[in-house]
Design a protein around this motif. Structure first.
Motif: not given
Length: 310
Positions: A152-162
């Motif tokens: 989901r786009v919200s999942e993508l933009v919520g990604l952090d490096l870890p």
């Protein structure tokens, strides 16, 4: 306690205890504020006046305004959730929303991009990134990851490096209802993502913050905008809509089209329905089954086009 306060308390409940997304909470807020305003116009200012007749009249008014069936169904769901909560808290002797019915939302088949058309679109993005422009490299990584992992786009933009395990080629995402899942991505997405993280992301960050260090949130966000802040949902939506705008076919052209396409291509390739359910993060298998209907429709279209006795 007035109705406005009860709405606010309920929204806090579904956000903190039920784990509803901010998008869902905002939709519920809009619906319930409208309901409370309607009740006020009917002279109802306390919870004791929230009755089935009032709820039915409110829905009827929205129907008369010509709202879509899906919007009316969502309003009914908002009201039912609120009144059920009021009953559990002992503020209502009975739950009037339990008997509230609304027209079922018409379920349309999602738009699916063909594998060939998607391959061409992703290749065009890769060609644009060859010159090394950091934004072009980022955009290629975004599209590849959305399709590879059906995010989901919200999942993508919520990604952090870890959250990104580059060795195992997996990403950890927080989906609807604050449910966590780990999903894989393939070699093309790995190449695009590695190039972005190693080269383009540092360049974007350096250009955006030449005289200082980024904030803690920006410092951990995977995908950054040109100003160095975490990339937003609207920016990704515009990017994917532009990418898919030239591909024939009716229906939405945003990031969800890539998610729909990934799910359908998995089933077309023989993936198990329950495995696809886990991959997508669906709470119900029934939600995932819509893609089996898409596959069936695609088969019918191929049959009508290719079979000499169709």
């Amino acid at each position: 306690m007035n109705l406005d306060q009860l709405v606010d308390d309920y929204l806090v409940h579904i956000r903190t205890e039920r784990g509803y997304s901010e998008h869902t909470v905002a939709a519920y807020r809009s619906d319930l504020v409208e309901l409370v305003d309607f009740a006020s116009r009917r002279g109802v200012v306390s919870v004791a006046g929230i009755e089935l007749v009032l709820l039915r009249d409110w829905l009827w008014e929205t129907t008369e305004r010509g709202l879509a069936r899906s919007s009316i169904a969502r309003r009914a769901a908002s009201a039912r959730g609120w009144t059920a909560w009021l009953r559990r808290r002992g503020l209502l002797a009975a739950d009037p929303g339990a008997r509230l019915k609304a027209p079922r939302a018409l379920r349309t088949l999602p738009r699916v991009i063909t594998e060939t058309a998607l391959a061409d679109a992703l290749a065009a993005l890769a060609d644009r990134a060859v010159g090394g422009d950091p934004v072009a490299v980022r955009d290629a990584a975004i599209a590849e990851l959305l399709y590879a992992s059906a995010l989901r786009v919200s999942e993508l933009v919520g990604l952090d490096l870890p959250d990104v395990d580059r060795r195992r080629r997996t990403v950890r995402v927080i989906g609807k209802g604050a449910k966590e899942r780990v999903v894989p991505y393939g070699a093309p997405a790995a190449r695009a993502l590695d190039r972005y993280l190693d080269v383009a992301r540092p360049a974007i960050l350096a250009a955006a913050t030449p005289n200082g260090t980024p904030t803690a949130d920006v410092g951990t966000a995977v995908f950054l905008g040109v100003r160095g802040a975490r990339l937003g949902v609207r920016s990704v939506h515009r990017q994917i809509a532009a990418l898919l705008s030239s591909i024939p076919g009716a229906g939405p052209s945003g990031p969800h089209a890539l998610r729909h396409s990934a799910a359908t291509h998995l089933l077309d390739g023989g993936a198990d329905l329950r495995a696809v359910q886990e991959f997508l993060g669906h709470a119900s298998l029934g939600t995932t089954q819509i893609y089996t209907h898409v596959s069936a429709e695609r088969l019918k279209q191929s049959y009508r086009t290719a079979h000499p006795r169709a």
